[in-house]
Design a protein around this motif. Structure first.
Motif, PDB file in Angstrom:
ATOM      1  N   ARG A 116       0.817  -1.211   0.000  1.00  0.00           N
ATOM      2  CA  ARG A 116       0.000   0.000   0.000  1.00  0.00           C
ATOM      3  C   ARG A 116       0.855   1.267   0.000  1.00  0.00           C
ATOM      4  N   TRP A 117       0.495   2.205  -0.791  1.00  0.00           N
ATOM      5  CA  TRP A 117       1.018   3.560  -0.665  1.00  0.00           C
ATOM      6  C   TRP A 117       0.009   4.472  -1.337  1.00  0.00           C
ATOM      7  N   SER A 118       0.103   5.758  -1.043  1.00  0.00           N
ATOM      8  CA  SER A 118      -0.926   6.697  -1.518  1.00  0.00           C
ATOM      9  C   SER A 118      -0.548   7.249  -2.886  1.00  0.00           C
ATOM     10  N   ASN A 171      -4.909  19.413  -3.569  1.00  0.00           N
ATOM     11  CA  ASN A 171      -5.735  18.223  -3.763  1.00  0.00           C
ATOM     12  C   ASN A 171      -6.600  18.313  -5.015  1.00  0.00           C
ATOM     13  N   TRP A 227      -5.327  16.244  -8.076  1.00  0.00           N
ATOM     14  CA  TRP A 227      -5.333  14.787  -8.247  1.00  0.00           C
ATOM     15  C   TRP A 227      -6.630  14.102  -7.811  1.00  0.00           C
ATOM     16  N   HIS A 281      -6.009   6.884  -1.656  1.00  0.00           N
ATOM     17  CA  HIS A 281      -5.276   8.022  -1.064  1.00  0.00           C
ATOM     18  C   HIS A 281      -6.280   8.791  -0.206  1.00  0.00           C
ATOM     19  N   GLN A 282      -6.052   8.781   1.085  1.00  0.00           N
ATOM     20  CA  GLN A 282      -6.926   9.533   1.997  1.00  0.00           C
ATOM     21  C   GLN A 282      -6.476  10.991   2.029  1.00  0.00           C
ATOM     22  N   PHE A 283      -7.413  11.894   2.331  1.00  0.00           N
ATOM     23  CA  PHE A 283      -7.041  13.324   2.369  1.00  0.00           C
ATOM     24  C   PHE A 283      -8.028  14.086   3.247  1.00  0.00           C
ATOM     25  N   ASN A 284      -7.530  15.191   3.820  1.00  0.00           N
ATOM     26  CA  ASN A 284      -8.432  16.082   4.575  1.00  0.00           C
ATOM     27  C   ASN A 284      -8.300  17.531   4.119  1.00  0.00           C
ATOM     28  N   GLY A 285      -7.593  17.740   3.031  1.00  0.00           N
ATOM     29  CA  GLY A 285      -7.412  19.100   2.523  1.00  0.00           C
ATOM     30  C   GLY A 285      -8.613  19.557   1.712  1.00  0.00           C
ATOM     31  N   ARG A 304       5.094  13.999  -7.654  1.00  0.00           N
ATOM     32  CA  ARG A 304       4.615  13.716  -6.287  1.00  0.00           C
ATOM     33  C   ARG A 304       4.788  12.250  -5.928  1.00  0.00           C
ATOM     34  N   ARG A 335       9.204   7.937   0.657  1.00  0.00           N
ATOM     35  CA  ARG A 335       8.290   7.720   1.789  1.00  0.00           C
ATOM     36  C   ARG A 335       9.130   7.507   3.048  1.00  0.00           C
ATOM     37  N   ARG A 361       9.231   7.160   7.543  1.00  0.00           N
ATOM     38  CA  ARG A 361       8.488   6.862   8.751  1.00  0.00           C
ATOM     39  C   ARG A 361       9.361   7.118   9.978  1.00  0.00           C
TER      40      ARG A 361
HETATM   41  C1  LIG Z   1      -6.312  11.884   7.768  1.00  0.00           C
HETATM   42  C2  LIG Z   1      -5.381  12.028   6.576  1.00  0.00           C
HETATM   43  C3  LIG Z   1      -5.349  13.223   5.888  1.00  0.00           C
HETATM   44  C4  LIG Z   1      -4.528  13.354   4.751  1.00  0.00           C
HETATM   45  N1  LIG Z   1      -4.598  14.508   4.020  1.00  0.00           N
HETATM   46  C5  LIG Z   1      -3.957  14.576   2.831  1.00  0.00           C
HETATM   47  C6  LIG Z   1      -4.183  15.678   1.951  1.00  0.00           C
HETATM   48  O1  LIG Z   1      -4.990  16.578   2.221  1.00  0.00           O
HETATM   49  N2  LIG Z   1      -3.500  15.689   0.767  1.00  0.00           N
HETATM   50  C7  LIG Z   1      -2.644  14.685   0.414  1.00  0.00           C
HETATM   51  O2  LIG Z   1      -2.078  14.760  -0.685  1.00  0.00           O
HETATM   52  N3  LIG Z   1      -2.421  13.615   1.214  1.00  0.00           N
HETATM   53  C8  LIG Z   1      -3.070  13.526   2.403  1.00  0.00           C
HETATM   54  N4  LIG Z   1      -2.907  12.429   3.210  1.00  0.00           N
HETATM   55  C9  LIG Z   1      -2.002  11.335   2.786  1.00  0.00           C
HETATM   56  C10 LIG Z   1      -0.729  11.346   3.611  1.00  0.00           C
HETATM   57  O3  LIG Z   1       0.047  12.464   3.242  1.00  0.00           O
HETATM   58  C11 LIG Z   1       0.022  10.013   3.368  1.00  0.00           C
HETATM   59  O4  LIG Z   1      -0.754   8.943   3.849  1.00  0.00           O
HETATM   60  C12 LIG Z   1       1.368  10.024   4.087  1.00  0.00           C
HETATM   61  O5  LIG Z   1       2.221  10.962   3.479  1.00  0.00           O
HETATM   62  C13 LIG Z   1       2.046   8.680   4.068  1.00  0.00           C
HETATM   63  O6  LIG Z   1       2.211   8.236   2.746  1.00  0.00           O
HETATM   64  P1  LIG Z   1       1.730   6.784   2.310  1.00  0.00           P
HETATM   65  O7  LIG Z   1       0.220   6.732   2.529  1.00  0.00           O
HETATM   66  O8  LIG Z   1       2.077   6.652   0.844  1.00  0.00           O
HETATM   67  O9  LIG Z   1       2.417   5.773   3.170  1.00  0.00           O
HETATM   68  C14 LIG Z   1      -3.694  12.272   4.345  1.00  0.00           C
HETATM   69  C15 LIG Z   1      -3.725  11.069   5.085  1.00  0.00           C
HETATM   70  C16 LIG Z   1      -4.551  10.948   6.176  1.00  0.00           C
HETATM   71  C17 LIG Z   1      -4.594   9.621   6.921  1.00  0.00           C
END
Ligand SMILES: Cc1cc2nc3c(=O)[nH]c(=O)nc-3n(C[C@H](O)[C@H](O)[C@H](O)COP(=O)(O)O)c2cc1C
Length: 209
Positions: A21-23, A80, A83, A135-139, A179, A184, A186
């Motif tokens: 998994r990765w975003s 955001n 993408w 890919h989760q996001f809150n932006g 991007r 990545r 941790r």
């Molecule tokens: C609650 C939450 C909010 C996030 N918000 C954004 C966002 O607004 N834009 C974005 O590009 N990525 C967002 N991310 C993705 C994280 O940046 C990403 O999971 C983190 O950099 C780790 O990368 P990986 O998922 O590839 O391991 C969000 C992830 C989470 C869990």
């Protein structure tokens, strides 16, 4: 599909699909999710653990082109907005943060947030096991979107979970394609694993990672 971002060092022993998994940030904007796939993903969230089995979560299913999706796109942050719209669907998440007018529901929201995060993780991992990418996001403006979608005041919109398949980086701007090349990183386990007291790291670690 390029999976060059996984597995990362230290992640080789993880179960699939955690390992891979990765975003992603480049979605195929022609791909759509079937109703059956959407239902399976909702089932994954539905069967996650929940404090008191209260299940204080809800998800808008915003498939590309639907009114809910169009509303979301309006409120995305600039980054955001480049993408997210290409993903096949976005599950817009909400947590119940206070009792409803009948007095049902949490008196404080901490475990609603905890439970929703867990439900989102289950949905994410299920999606990866189905060959989908997440890919989760809150932006985005969660308050404005909640109002537009008629979310009651005792619920809070928290995040979006973009789901789809990997697209061709040549179809997006160079900046957006880049991007996906970011390294990545941790925190090392020594920073998150405590031993007998808060001040003592767990001494069983065999890795610097
Ligand atoms: C609650 C939450 C909010 C996030 N918000 C954004 C966002 O607004 N834009 C974005 O590009 N990525 C967002 N991310 C993705 C994280 O940046 C990403 O999971 C983190 O950099 C780790 O990368 P990986 O998922 O590839 O391991 C969000 C992830 C989470 C869990």
């Amino acid at each position: 599909m390029s999976e060059k971002h996984a597995p990362m060092p230290g992640a080789e022993s993880l179960a699939e699909p955690l390992r891979d998994r990765w975003s992603i940030s480049v979605y195929d904007d022609q791909h759509t999710l079937s109703g059956e796939q959407v239902e399976t993903l909702l089932h994954a969230a539905q069967w996650s653990p929940s404090a008191g089995n209260r299940q204080p979560w809800a998800f808008f299913v915003a498939q590309r082109g639907t009114p809910a999706h169009k509303a979301l796109v309006e409120y995305l942050s600039r980054g955001n907005s480049r993408w997210v719209p290409r993903a096949s669907a976005v599950f817009i998440t909400a947590a119940q943060i206070a009792p409803d007018p009948e007095g049902e529901g949490p008196t404080e929201p901490a475990y609603s947030f905890y439970d929703l995060g867990q439900a989102a993780a289950h949905l994410t991992i299920q999606a990866h096991s189905m060959g989908l990418r997440v890919h989760q996001f809150n932006g985005f403006d969660t308050g404005a979107l909640a109002e537009e979608l008629g979310v009651p005041a005792w619920w809070r919109v928290m995040s979006g979970i973009a789901v789809g398949v990997h697209g061709d980086p040549a179809e997006v701007s160079e900046r957006d394609a880049e991007r996906e090349q970011r390294v990545r990183r941790r925190k090392p386990l020594r920073d998150i694993a405590r031993g007998d007291t808060w001040a003592e790291p767990w001494d069983g670690l065999s890795t610097e990672l």
